[in-house]
Design a protein around this motif. Structure first.
Motif, mmCIF file in Angstrom:
data_model
loop_
_atom_site.group_PDB
_atom_site.id
_atom_site.type_symbol
_atom_site.label_atom_id
_atom_site.label_comp_id
_atom_site.label_asym_id
_atom_site.label_seq_id
_atom_site.Cartn_x
_atom_site.Cartn_y
_atom_site.Cartn_z
ATOM 1 N N LYS A 1 6.534 -1.448 -7.754
ATOM 2 C CA LYS A 1 5.654 -1.286 -6.603
ATOM 3 C C LYS A 1 6.027 -2.153 -5.408
ATOM 4 O O LYS A 1 5.835 -1.743 -4.259
ATOM 5 C CB LYS A 1 4.210 -1.618 -7.025
ATOM 6 C CG LYS A 1 3.611 -0.648 -8.015
ATOM 7 C CD LYS A 1 3.282 0.693 -7.378
ATOM 8 C CE LYS A 1 2.104 0.572 -6.443
ATOM 9 N NZ LYS A 1 1.700 1.903 -5.877
ATOM 10 N N CYS A 2 6.543 -3.341 -5.662
ATOM 11 C CA CYS A 2 6.790 -4.261 -4.535
ATOM 12 C C CYS A 2 8.003 -5.154 -4.796
ATOM 13 O O CYS A 2 7.945 -6.370 -4.571
ATOM 14 C CB CYS A 2 5.552 -5.103 -4.257
ATOM 15 S SG CYS A 2 4.792 -5.863 -5.712
ATOM 16 N N GLU B 1 -0.629 -3.123 -0.399
ATOM 17 C CA GLU B 1 0.408 -3.142 0.640
ATOM 18 C C GLU B 1 -0.101 -3.682 1.964
ATOM 19 O O GLU B 1 0.636 -4.348 2.702
ATOM 20 C CB GLU B 1 0.967 -1.731 0.824
ATOM 21 C CG GLU B 1 2.167 -1.658 1.771
ATOM 22 C CD GLU B 1 3.363 -2.467 1.268
ATOM 23 O OE1 GLU B 1 4.088 -3.020 2.127
ATOM 24 O OE2 GLU B 1 3.565 -2.555 0.039
ATOM 25 N N HIS C 1 -1.294 -5.112 -6.576
ATOM 26 C CA HIS C 1 -0.643 -5.129 -5.265
ATOM 27 C C HIS C 1 -1.377 -4.261 -4.261
ATOM 28 O O HIS C 1 -1.735 -3.116 -4.547
ATOM 29 C CB HIS C 1 0.796 -4.619 -5.420
ATOM 30 C CG HIS C 1 1.516 -4.426 -4.119
ATOM 31 N ND1 HIS C 1 1.848 -5.480 -3.285
ATOM 32 C CD2 HIS C 1 1.963 -3.288 -3.500
ATOM 33 C CE1 HIS C 1 2.484 -5.015 -2.220
ATOM 34 N NE2 HIS C 1 2.560 -3.699 -2.323
#
Length: 251
Positions: free
Chosen positions: A82-83, A162, A160
């Protein structure tokens, strides 16, 4: 969470760095030191990807003696997927036959220069992070939504985000055999510089045990007192590094 201390090292040459199509940062000459392992270290940093999963897990298991303080495989998969752009590793190129000892050697990836000695890129330390809407690291921000891979994940404060303006550092770790030689400091400074330069957050936040607080304070983190987070049994302190941005009158 934090583990390990930091080395100054030797400058890499472009030929010694594997091309993963990501942004590399070669450690500058003023941070050079000799390695106690065969040969000299030639460290460089780059963002982590899901292809680094096994190396991150091996490093985490080696760096944190308490299993309760380690990130799980599932959390690594989530964060690197995801990140990954918020996650940074410090690597060196190694000849497997050189006698180099590191828990991540077996998970190292072959460099892409077709060297006859089969040199691999070995992870020495990592920063694994995600973004949150909270101002501090919390149990909620350090968890992950269990349905994140579904087609219709439910809205959640977990994991998470964004749009969050706080980057939470979930794991700052260096292999035990490389602690005390500047690697952690080199990695942390590179991370702070890159995240500040990107302008994607207002602050970095993490939790650390009392014996690591002064180490982070030297990097510009502010001790915000005892944390309410109960991850790994609790007993943590909140640390925050604030970014300052210069705003031009000509915008």
């Amino acid at each position: 969470m934090a583990s390990g201390r930091p080395p100054p090292l030797h400058r890499s040459t472009p030929e010694s760095i594997p091309n993963h199509g990501r942004n590399f940062t070669i450690i500058p000459p003023d941070q050079q030191v000799q390695s106690e392992t065969p040969g000299n270290l030639h460290p460089y940093t780059r963002p982590l990807t899901i292809s680094d999963l096994e190396s991150c897990i091996a490093l985490e298991n080696a760096a944190f003696s308490d299993p309760n303080e380690r990130a799980s495989r599932e959390k690594f998969i989530y964060r690197l997927t995801k990140c990954g752009e918020l996650c940074l590793g410090i690597f060196c190129t190694v000849d497997p036959a050189s006698g180099f000892k590191a828990e991540t050697l077996a998970t190292g990836k072959p460099i892409e220069t077709s060297r006859k000695n089969g040199a691999v890129s070995v992870l020495l330390g990592h920063v694994v992070a995600a973004k949150t809407n909270d101002a501090l690291a919390t149990d909620v921000s350090m968890d992950y939504p269990k349905d994140w891979e579904s087609k219709s994940p439910q809205p959640s404060a977990v994991g998470h985000h964004e749009a969050g303006r706080t980057i939470v550092l979930h794991s700052v770790a260096v292999l035990p055999g490389f602690q005390g030689r500047g690697i952690g400091q080199t990695l942390a400074k590179a991370y702070v510089q890159q995240m500040a330069g990107a302008g994607i957050a207002d602050r970095l936040a993490l939790i650390a045990h009392d014996h690591k607080v002064s180490w982070y304070e030297k990097l510009g983190f502010v001790n915000k007192g005892k944390s309410e987070a109960q991850f790994g049994g609790g007993g943590w302190y909140n640390l925050v590094k604030y970014f300052t941005f210069l705003i031009s009158d000509e915008c």
